[in-house]
Write an enzyme that holds these catalytic residues in place. Sequence first.
Site, PDB file in Angstrom:
ATOM      1  N   ALA A 186       1.048  -1.197  -0.089  1.00  0.00           N
ATOM      2  CA  ALA A 186       0.118  -0.020   0.137  1.00  0.00           C
ATOM      3  C   ALA A 186       0.682   1.235   0.014  1.00  0.00           C
ATOM      4  O   ALA A 186       2.234   1.254   0.363  1.00  0.00           O
ATOM      5  CB  ALA A 186      -1.186  -0.372   1.325  1.00  0.00           C
ATOM      6  N   GLY A 206       0.769  -5.200   1.035  1.00  0.00           N
ATOM      7  CA  GLY A 206      -0.202  -5.076   0.363  1.00  0.00           C
ATOM      8  C   GLY A 206      -0.150  -6.425  -1.115  1.00  0.00           C
ATOM      9  O   GLY A 206      -0.996  -6.541  -2.004  1.00  0.00           O
ATOM     10  N   GLU A 225       0.122  -9.173  -0.562  1.00  0.00           N
ATOM     11  CA  GLU A 225      -2.030 -10.001   0.071  1.00  0.00           C
ATOM     12  C   GLU A 225      -2.942  -9.687  -1.905  1.00  0.00           C
ATOM     13  O   GLU A 225      -3.410 -10.567  -1.482  1.00  0.00           O
ATOM     14  CB  GLU A 225      -2.186  -8.492   0.545  1.00  0.00           C
ATOM     15  CG  GLU A 225      -1.458  -8.744   2.080  1.00  0.00           C
ATOM     16  CD  GLU A 225      -1.937  -7.803   3.383  1.00  0.00           C
ATOM     17  OE1 GLU A 225      -1.145  -6.715   2.611  1.00  0.00           O
ATOM     18  OE2 GLU A 225      -2.646  -8.343   4.358  1.00  0.00           O
ATOM     19  N   GLU A 276       4.782  -5.010   7.483  1.00  0.00           N
ATOM     20  CA  GLU A 276       4.166  -4.519   7.671  1.00  0.00           C
ATOM     21  C   GLU A 276       3.718  -4.000   9.560  1.00  0.00           C
ATOM     22  O   GLU A 276       4.132  -2.565   9.693  1.00  0.00           O
ATOM     23  CB  GLU A 276       2.406  -4.594   7.826  1.00  0.00           C
ATOM     24  CG  GLU A 276       2.186  -4.279   6.641  1.00  0.00           C
ATOM     25  CD  GLU A 276       1.674  -5.565   5.935  1.00  0.00           C
ATOM     26  OE1 GLU A 276       2.256  -6.175   5.445  1.00  0.00           O
ATOM     27  OE2 GLU A 276       0.686  -5.216   4.505  1.00  0.00           O
TER      28      GLU A 276
HETATM   29  N1  CO8 Z   1       4.708   3.288  -0.803  1.00  0.00           N
HETATM   30  C1  CO8 Z   1       4.711   4.395  -1.182  1.00  0.00           C
HETATM   31  N2  CO8 Z   1       6.373   4.188  -1.850  1.00  0.00           N
HETATM   32  C2  CO8 Z   1       6.665   3.438  -2.587  1.00  0.00           C
HETATM   33  C3  CO8 Z   1       6.526   2.259  -1.579  1.00  0.00           C
HETATM   34  C4  CO8 Z   1       5.245   2.018  -0.924  1.00  0.00           C
HETATM   35  N3  CO8 Z   1       4.634   0.595  -0.605  1.00  0.00           N
HETATM   36  N4  CO8 Z   1       6.928   1.124  -1.964  1.00  0.00           N
HETATM   37  C5  CO8 Z   1       8.667   1.982  -2.542  1.00  0.00           C
HETATM   38  N5  CO8 Z   1       7.839   3.357  -2.564  1.00  0.00           N
HETATM   39  C6  CO8 Z   1       8.710   4.560  -3.805  1.00  0.00           C
HETATM   40  C7  CO8 Z   1      10.188   4.538  -2.497  1.00  0.00           C
HETATM   41  O1  CO8 Z   1       9.137   5.429  -2.462  1.00  0.00           O
HETATM   42  C8  CO8 Z   1      10.771   5.526  -3.838  1.00  0.00           C
HETATM   43  O2  CO8 Z   1       9.878   6.972  -4.498  1.00  0.00           O
HETATM   44  P1  CO8 Z   1      11.687   7.848  -4.203  1.00  0.00           P
HETATM   45  O3  CO8 Z   1      12.035   7.410  -5.286  1.00  0.00           O
HETATM   46  O4  CO8 Z   1       9.942   8.841  -4.475  1.00  0.00           O
HETATM   47  O5  CO8 Z   1      11.372   7.585  -3.145  1.00  0.00           O
HETATM   48  C9  CO8 Z   1      10.625   4.401  -5.152  1.00  0.00           C
HETATM   49  O6  CO8 Z   1       9.693   3.380  -4.595  1.00  0.00           O
HETATM   50  C10 CO8 Z   1      12.187   3.340  -4.831  1.00  0.00           C
HETATM   51  O7  CO8 Z   1      11.411   2.772  -4.626  1.00  0.00           O
HETATM   52  P2  CO8 Z   1      12.958   2.775  -3.330  1.00  0.00           P
HETATM   53  O8  CO8 Z   1      14.039   3.877  -3.640  1.00  0.00           O
HETATM   54  O9  CO8 Z   1      13.066   2.121  -2.058  1.00  0.00           O
HETATM   55  O10 CO8 Z   1      13.523   1.661  -3.715  1.00  0.00           O
HETATM   56  P3  CO8 Z   1      14.500   0.345  -3.410  1.00  0.00           P
HETATM   57  O11 CO8 Z   1      15.074  -0.508  -4.920  1.00  0.00           O
HETATM   58  O12 CO8 Z   1      15.896   1.104  -2.879  1.00  0.00           O
HETATM   59  O13 CO8 Z   1      13.799  -0.429  -2.230  1.00  0.00           O
HETATM   60  C11 CO8 Z   1      11.860  -1.360  -1.467  1.00  0.00           C
HETATM   61  C12 CO8 Z   1      12.841  -0.977  -2.559  1.00  0.00           C
HETATM   62  C13 CO8 Z   1      12.760  -2.623  -0.338  1.00  0.00           C
HETATM   63  C14 CO8 Z   1      10.764  -2.217  -1.986  1.00  0.00           C
HETATM   64  C15 CO8 Z   1      11.535  -0.450  -0.696  1.00  0.00           C
HETATM   65  O14 CO8 Z   1      11.252   0.382  -1.546  1.00  0.00           O
HETATM   66  C16 CO8 Z   1      10.533  -0.454   0.171  1.00  0.00           C
HETATM   67  O15 CO8 Z   1      10.821  -1.116   1.609  1.00  0.00           O
HETATM   68  N6  CO8 Z   1       9.066   0.306   0.283  1.00  0.00           N
HETATM   69  C17 CO8 Z   1       8.228  -0.437   1.765  1.00  0.00           C
HETATM   70  C18 CO8 Z   1       7.577  -1.779   0.921  1.00  0.00           C
HETATM   71  C19 CO8 Z   1       6.504  -1.843   2.371  1.00  0.00           C
HETATM   72  O16 CO8 Z   1       7.097  -1.944   3.787  1.00  0.00           O
HETATM   73  N7  CO8 Z   1       5.580  -1.780   1.738  1.00  0.00           N
HETATM   74  C20 CO8 Z   1       4.554  -2.131   2.834  1.00  0.00           C
HETATM   75  C21 CO8 Z   1       3.365  -1.169   3.248  1.00  0.00           C
HETATM   76  S1  CO8 Z   1       2.229  -1.373   3.925  1.00  0.00           S
HETATM   77  C22 CO8 Z   1       0.852  -2.327   3.381  1.00  0.00           C
HETATM   78  O17 CO8 Z   1       1.285  -2.264   1.901  1.00  0.00           O
HETATM   79  C23 CO8 Z   1      -0.148  -2.132   4.577  1.00  0.00           C
HETATM   80  C24 CO8 Z   1      -1.461  -2.294   3.488  1.00  0.00           C
HETATM   81  C25 CO8 Z   1      -2.541  -2.502   5.206  1.00  0.00           C
HETATM   82  C26 CO8 Z   1      -3.352  -1.387   4.906  1.00  0.00           C
HETATM   83  C27 CO8 Z   1      -3.571  -1.410   5.839  1.00  0.00           C
HETATM   84  C28 CO8 Z   1      -3.975  -0.184   6.734  1.00  0.00           C
HETATM   85  C29 CO8 Z   1      -5.182  -0.162   7.697  1.00  0.00           C
END
Ligand code: CO8
Length: 629
Positions: free
Chosen positions: A430, A477, A480, A500
Amino acid sequence: MQIKKVGVVGCGLMGSGIAQTAAEGGFLTIVREPTPELLEKGLERIRDFMAKGVERGKMTPERRDEVWARIRGTTDLSDLADCDLIIEAITEDREAKKELFTELDRICKPETIFATNTSSFRVAEFAALTRRPPLFAGLHYFFPPVINKLLEVVQAKETAPEVIDTLMNFARLTGKLPILVADSPGFAVNRVFIAWYNESIRMLDEGVANIPTIDAAACETFGLTMGPFKLINISGVPLAYHAAVSLSESVGPFYTPAKALRELCEAGQLWDLSGEVDPARKQAVADRLLAVVCGVAARVVEEGVATIEDMDRGTTVGLRWAKGPFAMMDDLGWDRVMELMNIVEEKYPGFVPDLLKKQAASGQPWPLRYVRLTVDGPIATILMSRPEALNALNTKVLNDLKDALAQVRANRAVRVVIITGEGDGFIAGADIKEMQAIADDPAAIRAFTELGQSVLRDIETSPQPVIAAINGFALGGGLELALACDIRVASSTARMGLPEVGLGIIPGLGGTQRTTRLVGRGVASELIFTGDLISAEEAARVGLVNRVVPPAQLMETARKMAERIASRAPIAIAKAKAAILAAEQLPLEEGLAFELERAMEAHATPDRVEGMRAFLEKRPPVFTGEEPQ
Ligand code: CO8
């Protein structure tokens, strides 16, 4: 077309970075400078950049050595003869580029692809000097090329579509986010960027505000840490001036450099950034800048240079704006946008493009799409298309996906659906930025989570089987969503996890429920409690994905599987799918009773008659998916 060996001509600020990214992408890379001194300086630039990467922990020493081992230097152009791709990155000198391409065309094998990194000239002009216009394109990198992910892939009039596919793929393999643009002056992003800084300087000329006020207003409006004046001081006043001159000659007087820019360039000085911000003048500055970039962006799209999505992608990824012009217009609403347009229309008559006027008249937001649906015979492919955020799910993406799923459900010709992601990610979860923006509003968080759950339920209950082709990160997500699909095929480079709890939340899009049902409590608990990412191989071992294939075979594997499913009786498949889903909820007796009813429904269909008859007549069946009379 396969690229293995890349030649980069010019190893200056741009060329050295381009060579490094090519080597990082796994390509054998040969850089050329005309003299040993220049070559050594260029190679030193690459070594320094990588050393800094190691110092900052961005690169391991092993990775540096591996990348460095793929880079060779030469002063002899003929050493590039057998390259599969040559990227020209010499200075912006038309005659020098012409001479170079004429020479390269003579030296190189006939199938070598040529790309120019020009930002001011037409690609076609150089292509015409060679015997290979179909193999000639533009690769316009943004500074600094190792860090800035944006890459404009320029399609000239005669560039072959296969060459564009090859270059888009090359761009992705080298960690870039490519956008396809037409061979037009300034391509897409510089048209907006140059208008943005030139207008800022014109406001200085006109006395609208001082430098600190304009910089501050620009930073606030576009979510930047550096305004146009500070940025120009760092990137170079002559560069900014000459870029505007070049566009004024090719596009028109709107780009004529502001007076203060010309004078500063002639004086060889930098902007004086000192002074106080005047808060009372910030709004006027913000309005002008917004008006100019929105109008220019719409003009560039109207000219067919880029799509609205790619304009937003180009400005957010390449220029680091918080939002692109089209998303900003949607946020502002048409009344406010047209109010802004009136300001610039008064200054520059004829400025507002028809495309923008038409969209405003419709009262509808721009049709920005983050999910692309294509239907090819019985197979629908849903491409999650927000690569700039690794396809993270925000409200807009979820709504687009919901629409796509509804279209697929209503299309009786579609028998199987494949969901995959564009770029490096399948779906990285998400959207954390959006969740953070609404974090203090529990009702909004609940609504967002409910929307996510309902979209995933649409996937799960779709009568057509859904295959997740997991091409990269499937996190939170994203995993999921994959778990709501019927079948999961993963690329060997994919990474999966439910991180998460590391954000202080739990997998709220079915992660605690579907993971447990699929792989059992122990594995689900380990994944969820540790938040660790696992490899595709490990995911297959614990039963999270059906199979793992090399990246290049992912889509072919998913498509072949989809074709096999599509060749079966569709109503029987839908009934079987309903029964499989019921197995997760019902006690065995009730499940068997449920199965019996679905079996009888399938039995009543014309496809059952056809299937059995075809078997006995020893011919392939022709299923229609017709309901019983
Ligand atoms: N949300 C928003 N932006 C994201 C996300 C995300 N989940 N993942 C990556 N991005 C963006 C980054 O911010 C970045 O953008 P910018 O260049 O503008 O900073 C771009 O994508 C590229 O990402 P990275 O530069 O971080 O790329 P890397 O190759 O260095 O890293 C990773 C890749 C490991 C995937 C890293 O981006 C990461 O850890 N992302 C987050 C992953 C995460 O934590 N996902 C879970 C999210 S929470 C969720 O899904 C909850 C669902 C249920 C909701 C219920 C609510 C109550």
